[in-house]
Every structure is written in structure tokens, then in C-alpha cells.
Design an enzyme around this catalytic site. Sequence first.
Site, PDB file in Angstrom:
ATOM      1  N   HIS A  80      -8.883   4.112  -6.593  1.00 52.97           N
ATOM      2  CA  HIS A  80      -8.702   2.865  -6.297  1.00 52.97           C
ATOM      3  C   HIS A  80      -7.989   1.832  -7.896  1.00 52.97           C
ATOM      4  O   HIS A  80      -7.337   1.446  -8.180  1.00 52.97           O
ATOM      5  CB  HIS A  80     -10.074   2.200  -5.846  1.00 52.97           C
ATOM      6  CG  HIS A  80     -10.412   2.458  -4.874  1.00 52.97           C
ATOM      7  ND1 HIS A  80     -10.077   2.233  -3.484  1.00 52.97           N
ATOM      8  CD2 HIS A  80     -11.668   2.989  -4.666  1.00 52.97           C
ATOM      9  CE1 HIS A  80     -10.345   2.229  -2.690  1.00 52.97           C
ATOM     10  NE2 HIS A  80     -12.081   3.216  -3.213  1.00 52.97           N
TER      11      HIS A  80
HETATM   12  O1  RIB Z   1     -14.851  -0.254  -4.762  1.00 52.39           O
HETATM   13  C1  RIB Z   1     -14.239   0.623  -5.498  1.00 52.39           C
HETATM   14  C2  RIB Z   1     -14.698   0.350  -7.599  1.00 52.39           C
HETATM   15  O2  RIB Z   1     -15.879   0.832  -7.711  1.00 52.39           O
HETATM   16  C3  RIB Z   1     -13.625   1.696  -8.182  1.00 52.39           C
HETATM   17  O3  RIB Z   1     -13.571   0.904  -9.730  1.00 52.39           O
HETATM   18  C4  RIB Z   1     -14.398   2.741  -8.288  1.00 52.39           C
HETATM   19  O4  RIB Z   1     -15.031   3.020  -9.832  1.00 52.39           O
HETATM   20  C5  RIB Z   1     -15.906   1.711  -8.080  1.00 52.39           C
HETATM   21  O5  RIB Z   1     -16.534   1.126  -9.292  1.00 52.39           O
END
Ligand code: RIB
Length: 316
Positions: free
Chosen positions: A242
Site C-alpha cells: 500500500h
Molecule cells: O491500510 C494500509 C495501511 O495501514 C498501510 O499504511 C499499512 O502500513 C498500515 O499502516
Amino acid sequence: MSRQRIIIDTDPGVDDAIAILLALASPELEVLGITAVAGNVPLNATLANACKIVALSGRSVPVFAGAPGPLMGKQVYGRYAHVGAFSDDLMPATERQPQAESAVTFIVRQARQAVESGELLTLCAIGPMTNLALALVQDPLVSQGISRIVTMSCAFTALGHRVPWAEFNVYADPHAADVVFNSGIPLTVMPLDMTFQALVTRDHIQDFEQRGGAAGRAVAALLRRFDRSDIKRYGREGGPVHDATTIAWLLAPQLFSGVQSRIGVATSGPTAGYTWADFHCKQQEPPNADVMQTIDESGFLDLLSQRLAVYGGSET
Ligand code: RIB
Ligand code: CA
């Protein structure tokens, strides 16, 4: 070419580690500092992980300790919270220590300097947005020093993953997200809707390991240990990274497409953390965000591979 001056606010976190290493391998970006926040794991662990990641990169970028928990409400961590800090077999130990200055003080100071110099900052928010919200509340000048916030957060058309109704970074601190979304600072949002479209597979992991030097080996070890793949959810092999999409957007925005929209968050009740995007302008409110909806998966993964290979000695 002037380098984009950025601060990365982060809760490392495997995908955070990849985002930070991508940024530090990219000459287009001047990373002024890494500010840690509690999120995936408790603050002491996100801070230790951030120090390890920067040390592994070989860059001398300062790391700052931020908020240990949300502005209000209960503390939630990621599903690997029990793991805490990256063990030395995953990422080499380091003597690197965080700065004495707090993350919030650093963000305020940098934003004020940006206003004075006219060289505004980009803030890359890839964890719960507590640090940024505290900085915005503490000093009204902060919002004038930040030209854009690029945030990995939100779920609009995708279901949440930590809870069905919310993406984790918002769920962990919905009040902070509300402060940021209403700050007036232009937002570029990388929601789960889009980040789920780019999956790192075993082949990519092997590529990072073979070409990326010590950093590539650490990334491969992290991706294997904390496997994000979910064939039932994604219908194919691989797992999302992500946070790295925020840096990829800064480097190659042409890999993405999106729309302008008003976005917001529920801060109370049983679905606190739920985020909405008024894609069809039902509320007649002006847009506050550019919401990314698609990603060129192969272009993104090629960029990631090429930049991680910098740590193995190749040129960008
Ligand atoms: O939903 C994904 C996010 O939540 C990313 O930033 C992951 O590292 C967690 O922090
Ligand atoms: Ca994160």
C-alpha cells in the site's frame, strides 16, 4: 530539476519500509525527515524500525518520535502488532538513534521554514495521521508550509481490511484523519480501492532479493515473513504494498488515474473510521482531494524493482 522536499510520516510496517527505501533511492526526492507514529506496531517499535530502515539505506536522514497513540479513543494496532520491531535476521541491527526533537515539533519547524523560504513541503502520510493533526492544531502556519499531503489511507469502493468498514490508517485515528481532511491542504489519496490493484508476487520478491543488495534482501525477508497475499480476496497470487504507491505517485504520477472528490470520515459511533468520497457531488461541497482509482500495476512494480536495484549498485 528541483528536488521535491518531503517528510514521510510513517508506522513501519513492511509496506512503509518499502516506501521509505523507494524514496531514499530516488534522486527526485529530498527526504527531510522520517517521523514515526504508533500504528502497525507500538511507537517504540515503529521508531526502531524507522531507524533500521534509514540505516539500511545508507542515507543520513533524521528520524523523529511522534505520537504513541490516537488523538482520542482506543489504541488499535495492525495484525502483526505482536511482532513489534523487525528482528535482526530480517533487517540488520543499527546504532542509529532518533533525534531528540519530537516529530510534531519537527513538522511545525519545517513547515514554518517552508513558508519563510517559499519552498513548500510535501507530506507523505503512510500511517495514522496523528502527528500531522497535532502539528496542524498546534500552529496555524503549518498548513501554509505544506503544498500537498499524499496519503495512503481510506477505503471508498473497497471493503476495509482491519475492520470491514475502514482502512487501517484512518481506523487507528479517525479524529486525526478528520483534522487532515478539513485542513484545506490539497490531498492526494491512495485508497485501498487502488492499492489492492498492485500485487507483489514471489517472482518480484525474488527480483528484489537478487538485485537490491542488502536492502533488497531485507525487503524480500519482510515480504516473506509477513505475507500479505490473499488469493481469496485478490483472486490471484501476490500481496499489496500500500504505502509504496504514495512515493510512486510522487515519482511517476502518470502510473495513476483518479478523480477529484470531497472526502470525509466518520469519527464516532460503531463505524468510526468509515471514509466516504462524494464522487457524484451529492453534497455540493468543493472537492478536497484527488482520489487515485487506478494504478498501472506493471509500471509500478517495474519502478519499484528498478529503484530497489539502486541498493544493489545499479543506476536509477
Ligand atoms: O491500510 C494500509 C495501511 O495501514 C498501510 O499504511 C499499512 O502500513 C498500515 O499502516
Ligand atoms: Ca503504514
